[in-house]
Design a protein around this motif. Sequence first.
Motif, mmCIF file in Angstrom:
data_model
loop_
_atom_site.group_PDB
_atom_site.id
_atom_site.type_symbol
_atom_site.label_atom_id
_atom_site.label_comp_id
_atom_site.label_asym_id
_atom_site.label_seq_id
_atom_site.Cartn_x
_atom_site.Cartn_y
_atom_site.Cartn_z
ATOM 1 N N SER A 144 28.188 32.417 36.291
ATOM 2 C CA SER A 144 28.426 33.664 35.332
ATOM 3 C C SER A 144 28.262 34.780 35.970
ATOM 4 C CB SER A 144 27.837 32.920 34.173
ATOM 5 O OG SER A 144 28.124 34.084 32.850
ATOM 6 N N LEU A 200 28.592 40.497 31.120
ATOM 7 C CA LEU A 200 29.510 41.554 31.013
ATOM 8 C C LEU A 200 29.070 42.793 30.122
ATOM 9 C CD1 LEU A 200 32.384 39.002 30.563
ATOM 10 C CD2 LEU A 200 32.005 40.260 32.811
ATOM 11 N N ALA A 214 30.477 36.153 31.190
ATOM 12 C CA ALA A 214 31.767 35.452 31.788
ATOM 13 C C ALA A 214 31.196 34.024 31.620
ATOM 14 C CB ALA A 214 31.798 36.047 33.267
ATOM 15 N N THR A 257 35.297 31.302 35.366
ATOM 16 C CA THR A 257 36.451 32.469 35.803
ATOM 17 C C THR A 257 37.275 33.105 34.803
ATOM 18 O OG1 THR A 257 37.981 30.955 36.580
ATOM 19 C CG2 THR A 257 36.414 31.516 38.171
ATOM 20 N N GLU A 275 35.092 34.025 28.048
ATOM 21 C CA GLU A 275 33.691 34.866 28.094
ATOM 22 C C GLU A 275 33.331 34.384 26.794
ATOM 23 O OE1 GLU A 275 34.938 39.035 26.042
ATOM 24 O OE2 GLU A 275 35.253 38.853 28.268
#
Length: 182
Positions: A91, A94, A105, A108, A111
């Motif tokens: 992770s 963000l 995150a 991939t 969120e």
Amino acid sequence: MTEATTLDAPAESFARWSEPLTLTIQRLLPGPIERCWAYLTDGDLRRQWLAAGDMPAQTGVPFELVWRNDELTNPPGQRPDGFAAEHRMESRVLELDPPHRLVIAWGTASEVDFTLESKGDRVLLTLVHRRAPDSAMLLKVSAGWHIHLDLLADRLAGTASLPFWDRWADLNAAYQTRRAAD
């Protein structure tokens, strides 16, 4: 899910699907807000209700979350087939606005947004999990977030928790029923 009576009863506080492949869930937690923030960001505290892992206090830096759900309650309950004793996920932070907002995150593509708001001596936590990979995963994360937030509320209140896996199985079935009815 905005009434305090609903939020005070975690077993009745189902997540809602706010848009395709997005879930929103709220909990009214024991405060103060700084303590709730610590349970989100401190790896030792977070491992008691969700996943271990040292989280950097800055955006953009990768970190690893490590789930050991069998260790969250005693007894842990019966782990369903297909679930490992440990799960790891990379992770990164963000957004970071202590002690009010944390966005990370989730793998991939997804969120998770945690927002904390003081409500007297309580704290309203709003969690939004965006961009689940598909509907099947949305159901799993709905039950997962529900039980993990129940555990967070229990830890903050100093109360005992139901066996993790048994509760997750019940919630997973309930979310599947709710989704089929939508």
